[in-house]
Design an enzyme around this catalytic site. Structure first.
Site, PDB file in Angstrom:
ATOM      1  N   GLY A 105       0.786  -1.233   0.000  1.00  0.00           N
ATOM      2  CA  GLY A 105       0.000   0.000   0.000  1.00  0.00           C
ATOM      3  C   GLY A 105       0.816   1.279   0.000  1.00  0.00           C
ATOM      4  O   GLY A 105       0.332   2.323   0.459  1.00  0.00           O
ATOM      5  N   LEU A 149      -6.230  -7.071 -20.093  1.00  0.00           N
ATOM      6  CA  LEU A 149      -5.244  -6.903 -19.021  1.00  0.00           C
ATOM      7  C   LEU A 149      -4.222  -5.801 -19.344  1.00  0.00           C
ATOM      8  O   LEU A 149      -3.507  -5.880 -20.351  1.00  0.00           O
ATOM      9  CB  LEU A 149      -4.503  -8.234 -18.787  1.00  0.00           C
ATOM     10  CG  LEU A 149      -3.403  -8.196 -17.719  1.00  0.00           C
ATOM     11  CD1 LEU A 149      -3.988  -7.977 -16.324  1.00  0.00           C
ATOM     12  CD2 LEU A 149      -2.569  -9.461 -17.759  1.00  0.00           C
ATOM     13  N   ASP A 150      -4.142  -4.803 -18.480  1.00  0.00           N
ATOM     14  CA  ASP A 150      -3.137  -3.724 -18.573  1.00  0.00           C
ATOM     15  C   ASP A 150      -3.102  -3.079 -19.957  1.00  0.00           C
ATOM     16  O   ASP A 150      -2.033  -2.681 -20.446  1.00  0.00           O
ATOM     17  CB  ASP A 150      -1.742  -4.261 -18.208  1.00  0.00           C
ATOM     18  CG  ASP A 150      -1.677  -4.777 -16.775  1.00  0.00           C
ATOM     19  OD1 ASP A 150      -2.381  -4.234 -15.914  1.00  0.00           O
ATOM     20  OD2 ASP A 150      -0.928  -5.739 -16.521  1.00  0.00           O
ATOM     21  N   HIS A 176       0.595   0.600 -13.189  1.00  0.00           N
ATOM     22  CA  HIS A 176       1.282  -0.628 -13.609  1.00  0.00           C
ATOM     23  C   HIS A 176       2.777  -0.340 -13.780  1.00  0.00           C
ATOM     24  O   HIS A 176       3.146   0.632 -14.460  1.00  0.00           O
ATOM     25  CB  HIS A 176       0.698  -1.132 -14.934  1.00  0.00           C
ATOM     26  CG  HIS A 176       1.374  -2.374 -15.413  1.00  0.00           C
ATOM     27  ND1 HIS A 176       1.104  -3.618 -14.885  1.00  0.00           N
ATOM     28  CD2 HIS A 176       2.346  -2.560 -16.341  1.00  0.00           C
ATOM     29  CE1 HIS A 176       1.862  -4.515 -15.476  1.00  0.00           C
ATOM     30  NE2 HIS A 176       2.633  -3.903 -16.363  1.00  0.00           N
ATOM     31  N   MET A 186      -3.826  -6.894  -7.003  1.00  0.00           N
ATOM     32  CA  MET A 186      -3.224  -7.948  -7.815  1.00  0.00           C
ATOM     33  C   MET A 186      -4.236  -8.944  -8.366  1.00  0.00           C
ATOM     34  O   MET A 186      -3.921 -10.129  -8.533  1.00  0.00           O
ATOM     35  CB  MET A 186      -2.146  -8.677  -6.999  1.00  0.00           C
ATOM     36  CG  MET A 186      -1.074  -7.752  -6.439  1.00  0.00           C
ATOM     37  SD  MET A 186      -0.277  -6.738  -7.706  1.00  0.00           S
ATOM     38  CE  MET A 186       0.785  -7.956  -8.449  1.00  0.00           C
TER      39      MET A 186
HETATM   40  C1  GRF Z   1       3.185  -1.074  -7.611  1.00  0.00           C
HETATM   41  O1  GRF Z   1       4.479  -1.154  -8.147  1.00  0.00           O
HETATM   42  C2  GRF Z   1       2.158  -1.042  -8.719  1.00  0.00           C
HETATM   43  O2  GRF Z   1       2.631  -0.518  -9.914  1.00  0.00           O
HETATM   44  C3  GRF Z   1       1.842  -2.494  -8.925  1.00  0.00           C
HETATM   45  O3  GRF Z   1       1.928  -3.078  -7.661  1.00  0.00           O
HETATM   46  C4  GRF Z   1       2.810  -2.321  -6.843  1.00  0.00           C
HETATM   47  C5  GRF Z   1       2.072  -2.010  -5.577  1.00  0.00           C
HETATM   48  O4  GRF Z   1       2.881  -1.475  -4.586  1.00  0.00           O
HETATM   49  N1  GRF Z   1       0.556  -2.656  -9.569  1.00  0.00           N
HETATM   50  P1  GRF Z   1       2.224  -0.870  -3.268  1.00  0.00           P
HETATM   51  O5  GRF Z   1       1.331  -1.936  -2.659  1.00  0.00           O
HETATM   52  O6  GRF Z   1       1.450   0.359  -3.648  1.00  0.00           O
HETATM   53  O7  GRF Z   1       3.391  -0.555  -2.374  1.00  0.00           O
END
Ligand code: GRF
Length: 218
Positions: free
Chosen positions: A22, A153-154, A118, A99
């Site tokens: 987070g 996706l993405d 992403h 995720m």
């Molecule tokens: C980030 O690098 C984001 O791009 C990817 O997951 C990671 C999450 O990191 N989708 P966090 O939980 O915000 O520290």
């Protein structure tokens, strides 16, 4: 609830979806404290152990855990997630390290209102292990993309990118740190465009125009 002090524009509302640490959520919370005019209504995690939930609670935000393993199948889980999202009626949904893949019903219910960050220069490297793939290909540059979520996706419309040069000694870990640093600036910047009316929830950006404006390089 995290509120900002600006009353120049009507406040937009957002919920944030997370799965883990987070740090991007924290960047949003900090930006709101610093004046970003968005009301964070709730944080939803698919993972009860996500440290982002601690960050959210510390900031006084509503939190919910909707974990797939508590449901019989993916469909039921997505329905429960969608119900919770709809309860809040947010202008925006921010996937900040979420995720999981949102199914078509969720995407359709929040068409062009779901934003994802992403860790690659999309359209390169959708999916997982982006830092590893950048190193394996010997890419000279790497970066991060903020984009709208669609069924693919993405691959939804891009809103902003930020990039850096890959250094000779870089590892997955150093790249992760560097990319996160970029993300923590880029994601709040995009949210500020919504907050100030430069982008509208529900509308896709005009191609090239917004992405060009949003492109940062070191
Ligand atoms: C980030 O690098 C984001 O791009 C990817 O997951 C990671 C999450 O990191 N989708 P966090 O939980 O915000 O520290």
């Amino acid at each position: 609830m995290v509120k900002s002090s600006s009353d120049t524009h009507p406040k937009l509302t957002a919920i944030v979806l997370i799965s883990g640490n987070g740090s991007n959520l924290q960047a949003i919370i900090d930006a709101c404290r610093g004046g970003l005019a968005i009301d964070l209504l709730a944080v939803i995690s698919d993972n009860a152990g996500a440290y982002g939930l601690v960050r959210a609670k510390t900031a006084g935000l509503n939190t919910h855990v909707i974990a797939p393993e508590s449901y019989e199948n993916q469909q039921q889980w997505q329905r429960s997630l969608l119900n919770m999202m709809q309860l809040y009626r947010p202008d925006l949904v921010v996937c900040a390290g979420f995720m999981r893949i949102l199914d078509a019903s969720v995407v359709a219910a929040f068409r062009h209102r779901i934003i994802n960050v992403h860790p690659s220069l999309l359209p390169k490297y959708p999916g997982l292990r982006t830092h590893q793939r950048v190193l394996a290909h010997g890419d000279a540059r790497h970066g991060t993309t903020v984009h709208l979520v669609t069924e693919a996706l993405d691959a939804g419309p891009m809103l902003a990118q930020s990039s850096l040069a890959v250094a000779p000694g870089d590892t997955e870990q150093t790249l992760d740190n560097k990319i996160k640093y970029l993300e923590h600036k880029l994601l709040p910047e995009v949210l500020a465009w919504y907050a100030t009316g430069q982008l509208s929830p529900g509308q896709a950006p005009i191609k090239n125009d917004q992405t060009q404006k949003a492109s940062h390089k070191d």
